[in-house]
Each structure stands twice: as structure tokens, then as C-alpha cells.
Write a protein that holds these residues in place. Structure first.
Motif, PDB file in Angstrom:
ATOM      1  N   PHE A 123     -31.245  53.021  25.736  1.00  0.00           N
ATOM      2  CA  PHE A 123     -30.734  52.032  24.801  1.00  0.00           C
ATOM      3  C   PHE A 123     -29.497  51.334  25.356  1.00  0.00           C
ATOM      4  CE2 PHE A 123     -32.473  54.434  20.837  1.00  0.00           C
ATOM      5  CZ  PHE A 123     -33.759  54.241  21.313  1.00  0.00           C
ATOM      6  N   ALA A 124     -28.715  52.027  26.187  1.00  0.00           N
ATOM      7  CA  ALA A 124     -27.441  51.491  26.657  1.00  0.00           C
ATOM      8  C   ALA A 124     -27.585  50.647  27.916  1.00  0.00           C
ATOM      9  CB  ALA A 124     -26.461  52.636  26.910  1.00  0.00           C
ATOM     10  N   GLU A 125     -28.780  50.537  28.478  1.00  0.00           N
ATOM     11  CA  GLU A 125     -28.972  49.766  29.698  1.00  0.00           C
ATOM     12  C   GLU A 125     -29.240  48.302  29.375  1.00  0.00           C
ATOM     13  OE1 GLU A 125     -30.795  53.226  32.623  1.00  0.00           O
ATOM     14  OE2 GLU A 125     -32.134  51.767  31.714  1.00  0.00           O
ATOM     15  N   LYS A 126     -28.611  47.412  30.120  1.00  0.00           N
ATOM     16  CA  LYS A 126     -28.868  45.983  29.991  1.00  0.00           C
ATOM     17  C   LYS A 126     -29.376  45.473  31.327  1.00  0.00           C
ATOM     18  CE  LYS A 126     -25.739  44.654  26.244  1.00  0.00           C
ATOM     19  NZ  LYS A 126     -24.647  43.745  25.827  1.00  0.00           N
ATOM     20  N   LYS A 127     -30.672  45.626  31.534  1.00  0.00           N
ATOM     21  CA  LYS A 127     -31.290  45.180  32.772  1.00  0.00           C
ATOM     22  C   LYS A 127     -32.219  44.018  32.467  1.00  0.00           C
ATOM     23  CE  LYS A 127     -31.098  49.597  35.247  1.00  0.00           C
ATOM     24  NZ  LYS A 127     -31.859  50.639  35.959  1.00  0.00           N
ATOM     25  N   SER A 128     -32.040  42.919  33.198  1.00  0.00           N
ATOM     26  CA  SER A 128     -32.870  41.738  32.978  1.00  0.00           C
ATOM     27  C   SER A 128     -33.061  40.994  34.289  1.00  0.00           C
ATOM     28  CB  SER A 128     -32.216  40.806  31.955  1.00  0.00           C
ATOM     29  OG  SER A 128     -32.888  39.563  31.908  1.00  0.00           O
ATOM     30  N   GLU A 129     -34.309  40.688  34.618  1.00  0.00           N
ATOM     31  CA  GLU A 129     -34.578  39.858  35.793  1.00  0.00           C
ATOM     32  C   GLU A 129     -34.676  38.390  35.402  1.00  0.00           C
ATOM     33  OE1 GLU A 129     -38.672  39.594  37.376  1.00  0.00           O
ATOM     34  OE2 GLU A 129     -39.082  41.362  36.128  1.00  0.00           O
ATOM     35  N   TYR A 130     -34.589  38.093  34.079  1.00  0.00           N
ATOM     36  CA  TYR A 130     -34.782  36.723  33.612  1.00  0.00           C
ATOM     37  C   TYR A 130     -33.478  36.033  33.214  1.00  0.00           C
ATOM     38  CZ  TYR A 130     -39.556  38.476  33.309  1.00  0.00           C
ATOM     39  OH  TYR A 130     -40.765  39.033  33.611  1.00  0.00           O
ATOM     40  N   ALA A 131     -32.454  36.790  32.799  1.00  0.00           N
ATOM     41  CA  ALA A 131     -31.215  36.180  32.330  1.00  0.00           C
ATOM     42  C   ALA A 131     -30.583  35.298  33.398  1.00  0.00           C
ATOM     43  CB  ALA A 131     -30.234  37.256  31.880  1.00  0.00           C
ATOM     44  N   ALA A 132     -30.666  35.722  34.674  1.00  0.00           N
ATOM     45  CA  ALA A 132     -30.116  34.927  35.777  1.00  0.00           C
ATOM     46  C   ALA A 132     -31.184  34.511  36.776  1.00  0.00           C
ATOM     47  CB  ALA A 132     -29.021  35.709  36.499  1.00  0.00           C
ATOM     48  N   ARG A 133     -32.406  35.013  36.619  1.00  0.00           N
ATOM     49  CA  ARG A 133     -33.519  34.753  37.543  1.00  0.00           C
ATOM     50  C   ARG A 133     -33.196  35.191  38.972  1.00  0.00           C
ATOM     51  NH1 ARG A 133     -37.486  31.901  34.914  1.00  0.00           N
ATOM     52  NH2 ARG A 133     -36.864  30.462  33.267  1.00  0.00           N
ATOM     53  N   MET A 134     -32.338  36.174  39.112  1.00  0.00           N
ATOM     54  CA  MET A 134     -31.988  36.724  40.419  1.00  0.00           C
ATOM     55  C   MET A 134     -31.458  38.135  40.189  1.00  0.00           C
ATOM     56  SD  MET A 134     -28.285  35.064  41.428  1.00  0.00           S
ATOM     57  CE  MET A 134     -28.849  33.388  41.579  1.00  0.00           C
ATOM     58  N   PRO A 135     -31.367  38.955  41.241  1.00  0.00           N
ATOM     59  CA  PRO A 135     -30.856  40.319  41.064  1.00  0.00           C
ATOM     60  C   PRO A 135     -29.362  40.311  40.759  1.00  0.00           C
ATOM     61  CG  PRO A 135     -31.277  39.872  43.387  1.00  0.00           C
ATOM     62  CD  PRO A 135     -31.834  38.717  42.618  1.00  0.00           C
ATOM     63  N   LEU A 136     -29.026  40.356  39.487  1.00  0.00           N
ATOM     64  CA  LEU A 136     -27.651  40.288  39.024  1.00  0.00           C
ATOM     65  C   LEU A 136     -27.515  41.229  37.836  1.00  0.00           C
ATOM     66  CD1 LEU A 136     -25.232  38.456  39.936  1.00  0.00           C
ATOM     67  CD2 LEU A 136     -25.709  37.070  37.913  1.00  0.00           C
ATOM     68  N   ASN A 137     -26.678  42.254  37.959  1.00  0.00           N
ATOM     69  CA  ASN A 137     -26.566  43.190  36.849  1.00  0.00           C
ATOM     70  C   ASN A 137     -25.623  42.663  35.779  1.00  0.00           C
ATOM     71  OD1 ASN A 137     -23.819  44.048  37.367  1.00  0.00           O
ATOM     72  ND2 ASN A 137     -24.593  45.355  39.020  1.00  0.00           N
ATOM     73  N   ASN A 138     -25.550  43.372  34.663  1.00  0.00           N
ATOM     74  CA  ASN A 138     -24.818  42.903  33.501  1.00  0.00           C
ATOM     75  C   ASN A 138     -23.346  42.642  33.801  1.00  0.00           C
ATOM     76  OD1 ASN A 138     -24.275  42.400  30.674  1.00  0.00           O
ATOM     77  ND2 ASN A 138     -23.479  44.480  30.546  1.00  0.00           N
ATOM     78  N   LEU A 139     -22.698  43.542  34.532  1.00  0.00           N
ATOM     79  CA  LEU A 139     -21.276  43.383  34.814  1.00  0.00           C
ATOM     80  C   LEU A 139     -20.989  42.255  35.798  1.00  0.00           C
ATOM     81  CD1 LEU A 139     -19.982  47.075  35.030  1.00  0.00           C
ATOM     82  CD2 LEU A 139     -19.796  45.473  33.126  1.00  0.00           C
ATOM     83  N   GLU A 140     -22.000  41.805  36.539  1.00  0.00           N
ATOM     84  CA  GLU A 140     -21.831  40.697  37.475  1.00  0.00           C
ATOM     85  C   GLU A 140     -22.153  39.350  36.843  1.00  0.00           C
ATOM     86  OE1 GLU A 140     -23.034  42.481  41.792  1.00  0.00           O
ATOM     87  OE2 GLU A 140     -24.662  42.269  40.338  1.00  0.00           O
ATOM     88  N   ASN A 141     -22.770  39.355  35.667  1.00  0.00           N
ATOM     89  CA  ASN A 141     -23.268  38.130  35.031  1.00  0.00           C
ATOM     90  C   ASN A 141     -22.240  37.597  34.035  1.00  0.00           C
ATOM     91  OD1 ASN A 141     -24.759  36.107  33.734  1.00  0.00           O
ATOM     92  ND2 ASN A 141     -26.664  37.261  33.896  1.00  0.00           N
ATOM     93  N   PRO A 142     -21.786  36.348  34.181  1.00  0.00           N
ATOM     94  CA  PRO A 142     -20.806  35.797  33.249  1.00  0.00           C
ATOM     95  C   PRO A 142     -21.403  35.358  31.912  1.00  0.00           C
ATOM     96  CG  PRO A 142     -21.368  34.160  34.896  1.00  0.00           C
ATOM     97  CD  PRO A 142     -22.074  35.431  35.302  1.00  0.00           C
ATOM     98  N   GLN A 143     -22.696  35.555  31.716  1.00  0.00           N
ATOM     99  CA  GLN A 143     -23.358  35.188  30.465  1.00  0.00           C
ATOM    100  C   GLN A 143     -23.592  36.433  29.620  1.00  0.00           C
ATOM    101  OE1 GLN A 143     -26.904  32.867  31.016  1.00  0.00           O
ATOM    102  NE2 GLN A 143     -27.106  32.363  28.843  1.00  0.00           N
ATOM    103  N   VAL A 144     -23.609  36.246  28.302  1.00  0.00           N
ATOM    104  CA  VAL A 144     -23.830  37.345  27.368  1.00  0.00           C
ATOM    105  C   VAL A 144     -25.309  37.423  27.004  1.00  0.00           C
ATOM    106  CG1 VAL A 144     -23.316  38.237  25.059  1.00  0.00           C
ATOM    107  CG2 VAL A 144     -21.504  37.180  26.416  1.00  0.00           C
ATOM    108  N   TYR A 145     -25.870  38.620  27.072  1.00  0.00           N
ATOM    109  CA  TYR A 145     -27.247  38.812  26.636  1.00  0.00           C
ATOM    110  C   TYR A 145     -27.422  40.227  26.096  1.00  0.00           C
ATOM    111  CZ  TYR A 145     -27.877  41.026  31.258  1.00  0.00           C
ATOM    112  OH  TYR A 145     -27.772  41.826  32.364  1.00  0.00           O
ATOM    113  N   THR A 146     -28.462  40.399  25.291  1.00  0.00           N
ATOM    114  CA  THR A 146     -28.783  41.691  24.690  1.00  0.00           C
ATOM    115  C   THR A 146     -30.224  42.045  25.025  1.00  0.00           C
ATOM    116  OG1 THR A 146     -27.254  41.356  22.845  1.00  0.00           O
ATOM    117  CG2 THR A 146     -28.997  42.967  22.522  1.00  0.00           C
TER     118      THR A 146
END
Length: 794
Positions: A122-145
Motif C-alpha cells: 500500500f505504501a509503494e508509489k511505483k508508476s511507469e506512466y506518471a513520467a513515461r520514464m524510469p523515475l521513482n516517486n522521490l525523483e518526480n516533481p509531480q504529485v500522484y497517487t
């Protein structure tokens, strides 16, 4: 002659048969896993190869696999970062075999393993679509859930609407509305998300009247803010978008069958079956399906839904992987809403009306239907160690027959029943080519996305207007609601079928066609300036054409972001500038004469905040402040009637926070809060300076659950949570305000989860709250609902 079995009797026989086979003559395997320094190994995955049964070690490093058929198995122990251990074991009927493992790592080396265990899913925020590149949550300046499927299961979510209720800042989630069909409507950051409510699937377009079911979803991603730079401007809102991530096949045979039943005649069967199709496991297949029937809590109303969703993965070689998944979705349901408020209504809100919550004012013949087909294809090719090619194609088609019934409040005691018929077809296709690179420039890591995109959206409908068929008194004593007249229905050829002699002019049909094409090119670059400082720069060029409205528009959509990891991989400060746009058709402008092309409408967001991932991944949180301003909105020319000016603005500011925690094994906590301030500025005179409708100031959500990890009660769990939404307006003009009261809704569940089966009981809306959700229209939500669920896993 003996009567045939009913569907319910047949289903009971199947469940009894499966249960008998599952429990008869079974065996058990138990044991303990310790490290080389004699410490218990917590959160280690233990499973039988080729079987669904699996478990995690508890706080003492112990595990147990029960209800196993006699035979010889390979017992597999694995965790991220460790060498997998396997052991062949034979089990006999009625016996318990004990197997212990010692891992050749000490407790210190195992910390990363615990972080990656499924217990913290539940605590993981992994997305290959939010940035369309390998970018984890702490590296991404955008907010997503990210809402994972494990949460769907725990909350016994039977529809997409329920699955979205743990997302901070989402309000007025209404399933069943749409322009020309039935879809999902939501509000995000003060903006209507009708076009964004599930219109994106695996990062690609479907269409805005596309309903869906959570049966084939791996996760739901809610990507916040105007996101036109990567997703275009047609199917997303300025507040954000919802991306449905579908389940993908994997390399072993597995499956489950679920049955849910409960209040309002709920009967739901789902299945999830996965299997490799060849010996080397390069061709993989997965099938998800659902059959759902449910009545309304009102005197009339029902829905019936069928879903079949096959998926195929072919690993051609080490470099090339092909994915194909399809989705067939059919539904039929009532679509009845409060559509508008007349000028003679004196009440200030729904709570002031003596309106029976359970009276529908319709019947079960007034139904809307939709047949939806979605297809998605992806070719992922590894060009080199640094570059990957992603070729994506998406196709969607929906055939709708929407028969709305709008209830217009005329006075505080009477309403008008106004049907509207919209048979329509929608088609969407999108082709996308992405090149994703991950390389070094000197000593600096650089991640780059370069893409081309083509999309086409077509639609055709023959709709009536809303026309009044009668007036109904709904308040007072001795109220009698007349039967809804069957002879108002309109046939598929567009003729008014047996309407009353004084046929309303609104029953006349108007044909409409649309054909949008968009050609786009974009890039996004993420540069690690230092090990802790990361910068993002993105840009999209979008050329839009509309055949039947005969206009073209070209838009630029930039995006910038900055991230500074105050504590590497644990705490990030972030800021972003994001842009969204919406194409505006030609309008009549005073002094020009004929309709002229206008500029695209643009939204600009400034946002900043902090992201946390602490306690070895057991704590995940985001706190952000956003400021969105929409420019170039059209409004009526205040000096020249019948003409338009393009100088309107809308402002939306707010704070959003979420906290997801797994403080110790078995306990999960999700807490979210959102505050929003919105107003129209320089707008039409009747709304200028006022708050938009359907935008509550405050929202909050929570979900807390605990599953017992040890002892005889291992697998027994409890969950409780709820949603809060403050007051909003259904009408807010200088001439009238009409309020939708806020609400607090509580849900709870009890479940018993084992390797081969799961039993669950859920109570939605425990306090039996009567509440409304609104977007363009107002909808009465379910009172208390009891749901029973049984799942058999194999």
C-alpha cells in the motif's frame, strides 16, 4: 419433470464442490526462517512452485501453508536481494511437515528485503506512466497517487467508484454520467474530471464515456494537476487524470474465483486465470472476467454488467516483448438525476426539501446501455543498454443508448420529469512512439523521453433535448407518484414513439458528428545535477484539427520541475510548473462578423511541497500546495449580446496531503486531506467572483486495517475507514444558490485470508448517511450496504 437448477443453486453447488476438494484430505507445511546470526527473517516470501498458495514469514520468522493437497512439491523461499532457496518436500494427507531455512545473510543485510516485501504494498508509489520514464516517486516533481489491487480486494470494491475513494482530493465521484453516454465523473483540484475519469488506460486514450470494472486492474493511478505535456489536452482535466493500469500475464499457473452477494440484490462473480502457454514460458496468457447484477436501494433501478478481459504477453527474445490486452464491457443501468433547479424554488439546499430519498420517479424500463471495446498493444524493444523503444497503439469504441431521466425542481413540492435520449457511438484510436534513454553526460545521469503521438476521436449521435412529460408532487401528505409512462420512449431511428398528442418540441432529434485529429511531438528531460539535485524540463507541440467544426489550433505545453533530496532516497523537496490546454471552437466576436478561430484555453500550475519515504519504506507521505490559473476562457460579451470575448479566468488553489504507513507487520494506514479555494474571475456577470459548483472546500479520507500475523488466528483481519466532504453548491449564481450538504461516510470490513481461500464481510456507509454527489447533475448515493465475499485461490 424435475425443475432445472437456478443460477444461485448452481453457483452454490460449484462453491461446495470447490470447498470439498480444497479441504478434504489436506496437509500442511510449517517452519521457520532465520538469518545466519540466528535472528528471525521477517517478511520473507514462501510459496509452492506452480501453485497459488503463498505466505510471508511473521515477526518470529515463522510461516505456515495450510490446506495443501497430498503430493510432492518444490518449496521456494525468496526475497529481493537474496539468493532464492528451494527444497523438494513430500506431504501426506492429514500430516504437517516441518521445514526450516537458514539464510546466509545477517539481519543488517536483510533490511532492504523487508522494505520490498509485499506487506508494504500500500505504501509503494511505483508508476511507469506518471513520467513515461524510469523515475521513482522521490525523483518526480509531480504529485500522484497509486491505488493497488490489494486495496481493492481488502475493501471488497465492486466498482471503480469505490476503488477511488482512498485518493486524497478526489470529490463527487459519480459513476453513470457522461456526455452522450454513461461514464465516470470526478472532481480534482476544483475542476470537473468527466473527461478524465478513467479515459486513460495504460497511459493511452480510451474515451470519456467509457465505464470500466476493477476486475482486470493491477492499479489505479491518479496523476494530479494539468498534465497536457505528456497526455495531451482532449481527455484530461486541469485537475488531473485517472489512469487504469491493467493486469499483465506472468510465468506460472495461478488463478482465483470470487463471489460477492449482499444488499440491493447484489450478485457478482469474478475470475482471474493466468497460465504460460509454452514450456519455455515466453508466451503468457491471462483472463479476467466479471458478471455483476445489482438493484437500486430505491423503488426502481437496476444495473447489469458483463466484462471479459484477456491479455497476452510474448517474450520474443531478450530484447523484444509484445503485450496485447483486450476489454469487452457491456452494461445496462438506470440513469436518473436531479438535472436543474427552477427559479420558483425557495429552498436553499436538498436538505430543505421533503424529498423521499428512496423514490426514483422512474421504472425499470427506462435504462441506458453501453457496449465498450478497448484494445491495447505495446512493443517494447531494448535498442541498447541506454535506449529503449516503446511502440504503443490503443483503440476504443463504445456503442451507447443513453436514456436519461432528468428531474427538474419546479417548486419546493413539485418537480418536472424530463427524459432525454442520446443514441451514440464513440471511437478513439491513438498511436504513440516513445524513445526512452538513461545515460551519463560526463558524470551526470540524464534520462530522456522523446515521443511522437497521433490520436483521433470520432463520435456521432442523434439526441433529443430534454422535454417535459408531466409534473409530480413529491412533498406533503397522501402523495401518489404516477407510473412512469412507457409511451415516451424514442426509437433508434430517431422518431418519437407514441408520444402524447401535444408532443413537446424538445423531443425532436438533432444529428451531430465530430472528428478530432491531433498530431503531437514532445520530449521530457531529467538531469541529475548532483546526487541530490534533479531538474526536469518538458515540452509538447500539439496540432489539433476538427473536421466538422472546421478549425485548427496549435498549442505549446511546457513543464518544468525541480527536486532536492534533503535526505537521499528518503526526503525530497519539490516544485513544478505545469501546463494544460483545451481547444476552443470558433465563436462569434463583435466587429469581426462570422465565427472566428480563438486561442486554446490554457491552465498554468505552480506547485511545491515535500515527499517522504521513511522507516525502511514503511512510511510514505506527500504534502503539497498548488496554485492553478486558467486563462483565455470564453464568456459572453458584456457589451454586445450574442457575441463572445476570450478574456475570462478561473483560479483554483489548495493544499493536499497523504500519509501511507505500515508501522509494523500487518497494520496498514492511509490518511488523506484536501483543501481547495476556487473562484471565477472576469467571468460572465452571473458567476463572476463566485465559487464553481460541485467543488467542496474540504475533503478527507482514511483507511486503517490490521491482519493477525501469528498464532491460530493468523489471517484474520479488520478494516475501517471513511470519507468526508464539506458543503458544495449545486447552483451558485447571483440570482440563486442551492447547496449540497457535506457528509461523513464510514465503512468497515472483517476478513479471513488464507493461502487457498478468503472470506470477507463489508459494510458500506455504516451510519446509513443520506448524501448526494454532484457534477453537472445531482445523484443520490447508496445508504447502508452489506456485502459478503468468498474467494477460492488455486
Amino acid at each position: 419433470m424435475k425443475k432445472p437448477y437456478t443460477f444461485s443453486q448452481f453457483l452454490c453447488l460449484i462453491i461446495l464442490f470447490l470447498s470439498a476438494n480444497a479441504f478434504a484430505q489436506t496437509a500442511s507445511i510449517k517452519g521457520q526462517i532465520t538469518t545466519s546470526d540466528n535472528q528471525p527473517a521477517i517478511g520473507i516470501s514462501v510459496r509452492l512452485v506452480g501453485h497459488k498458495g503463498s505466505t510471508l514469514t511473521n515477526s518470529k520468522g515463522e510461516f505456515a501453508l495450510n490446506n495443501i493437497a497430498p503430493g510432492t512439491y518444490t518449496l521456494k523461499v525468496s526475497a529481493v536481494g537474496l539468493e532464492t532457496q528451494e527444497r523438494l518436500i513430500a506431504v501426506k494427507a492429514g500430516a504437517t511437515e516441518t521445514v526450516n531455512f537458514i539464510l546466509n545473510e545477517d539481519l543488517t543485510q536483510l533490511e532492504e528485503v523487508v522494505i520490498s516485501s509485499p506487506a508494504k504494498k500500500f505504501a509503494e508509489k511505483k508508476s511507469e506512466y506518471a513520467a513515461r520514464m524510469p523515475l521513482n516517486n522521490l525523483e518526480n516533481p509531480q504529485v500522484y497517487t497509486v491505488v493497488p489491487k490489494e486495496l481493492f480486494v481488502e475493501q471488497i470494491s465492486t466498482d471503480l467508484k469505490t476503488a477511488l475513494q482512498t485518493v486524497p482530493g478526489l470529490t463527487n465521484i459519480t459513476q453513470g454520467v457522461g456526455s452522450g453516454g454513461i461514464g465516470l465523473s470526478i472532481r480534482m483540484r476544483g475542476f470537473s474530471g468527466t473527461n478524465a475519469g478513467g479515459a486513460i488506460r495504460n497511459g493511452m486514450a480510451t474515451n470519456w464515456v467509457s465505464l470500466s470494472d476493477p476486475v482486470n486492474l493491477e492499479a489505479i493511478e491518479v496523476i494530479k494537476g494539468p498534465s497536457s505535456t505528456l497526455f495531451g489536452g482532449v481527455l484530461v482535466s486541469y485537475g488531473g487524470l485517472v489512469n487504469r493500469v491493467t493486469k499483465k500475464p506472468f510465468d506460472r499457473f495461478s488463478g482465483s474465483v470470487d463471489y460477492s452477494t449482499g444488499s440491493f440484490g447484489l450478485s457478482r462473480v469474478t475470475a482471474d486465470i493466468n497460465a504460460p502457454l509454452n514450456d519455455d514460458k515466453t508466451l503468457l496468457f491471462r483472463l479476467n472476467a466479471a458478471y455483476h447484477n445489482e438493484k437500486s436501494f430505491q423503488d426502481y433501478g437496476r444495473q447489469s454488467t458483463q466484462v471479459i478481459a484477456p491479455a497476452l504477453t510474448y517474450k520474443v527474445n531478450d530484447k523484444l516483448t509484445l503485450d496485447l490486452d483486450l476489454e469487452f464491457y457491456n452494461t445496462e443501468r438506470n440513469t436518473t438525476y436531479i438535472g436543474s433547479i427552477g427559479p420558483n424554488v425557495k429552498a436553499k439546499g436538498f436538505d430543505d426539501l421533503d424529498l423521499d430519498f428512496k423514490t426514483s420517479f422512474t421504472n425499470n424500463d427506462m435504462l441506458s446501455s453501453s457496449k465498450i471495446f478497448n484494445a491495447y498493444f505495446r512493443a517494447n524493444y531494448k535498442l541498447s543498454e541506454q535506449w529503449t523503444s516503446q511502440t504503443n497503439y490503443s483503440y476504443a469504441n463504445s456503442d451507447n443508448n443513453a436514456n436519461y431521466l432528468f428531474l427538474k425542481l419546479l417548486t419546493d413540492s413539485t418537480l418536472s420529469r424530463q427524459p432525454m435520449s442520446i443514441p451514440s457511438t464513440f471511437g478513439v484510436q491513438q498511436f504513440q512512439q516513445n524513445f526512452v534513454g538513461d545515460m551519463k553526460i560526463g558524470k551526470l545521469r540524464n534520462r530522456l523521453l522523446v515521443g511522437l503521438d497521433y490520436s483521433q476521436i470520432t463520435s456521432a449521435d442523434r439526441r433529443t433535448g430534454q422535454f417535459e412529460i408531466d409534473k409530480v408532487q413529491f412533498s406533503g401528505t397522501n402523495i401518489s407518484i404516477p407510473d412512469f409512462p412507457v409511451d415516451i420512449y424514442l426509437d433508434s431511428l430517431g422518431r418519437a414513439a407514441r408520444l402524447p398528442a401535444n408532443k413537446p418540441s424538445g423531443a425532436k432529434r438533432t444529428a451531430s458528428k465530430r472528428n478530432y485529429e491531433t498530431y503531437s511531438a514532445y520530449f521530457s528531460d531529467v538531469l541529475n545535477i548532483t546526487d541530490q539535485l534533479i531538474a526536469m524540463a518538458s515540452l509538447r507541440l500539439d496540432h489539433y484539427t476538427s473536421e466538422f467544426e472546421d478549425y485548427k489550433q496549435t498549442s505549446w505545453s511546457p513543464k518544468f520541475g525541480l527536486v532536492y533530496q534533503v535526505v537521499k532516497d528518503k526526503v525530497s523537496l519539490f516544485g513544478n510548473y505545469m501546463n494544460g490546454f483545451s481547444n476552443v471552437p470558433p465563436q462569434a466576436v463583435y466587429g469581426v462578423g462570422d465565427k472566428v478561430a480563438l486561442k486554446p484555453e490554457h491552465a498554468e500550475q505552480l506547485e511545491g511541497g515535500i515527499k517522504l519515504e521513511l522507516l525502511s519504506g514503511k512510511l510514505n507521505g506527500t504534502l503539497s500546495y498548488y496554485d492553478i490559473k486558467v486563462d483565455d476562457k470564453t464568456r459572453p460579451d458584456p457589451d454586445h449580446s450574442g457575441f463572445t470575448v476570450q478574456d475570462g479566468t478561473q483560479i483554483s488553489r489548495g493544499v493536499e496531503a497523504d500519509l501511507i504507513a505500515n508501522p509494523f507487520s500487518g497494520l496498514h494506514m492511509i490518511v488523506g486531506y484536501g483543501y481547495n479555494y476556487s473562484k471565477f474571475a472576469n467571468a460572465a456577470a452571473n458567476v463572476n467572483g463566485l465559487r464553481p459548483t460541485s467543488t467542496p472546500k474540504n475533503t478527507a479520507n482514511t483507511w486503517i486495517s490490521y491482519k493477525i500475523q501469528d498464532g491460530k488466528a493468523q489471517g484474520l483481519g479488520f478494516g475501517v475507514g471513511g470519507n468526508y466532504q464539506s458543503d458544495a453548491f449545486f447552483v451558485n449564481t447571483t440570482a440563486m444558490t442551492f447547496k449540497v450538504s457535506g457528509y461523513t461516510k464510514l465503512d468497515g470490513t472483517v476478513f479471513y485470508d488464507q493461502s487457498r481461500y478468503r472470506l470477507g464481510v463489508k459494510v458500506n456507509n455504516i451510519t446509513d448517511e443520506e448524501y448526494w454527489t454532484t457534477d453537472a447533475w445531482a445523484y443520490r448515493e447508496n445508504p447502508r450496504q452489506l456485502i459478503f465475499n468468498i474467494s477460492y485461490k488455486f
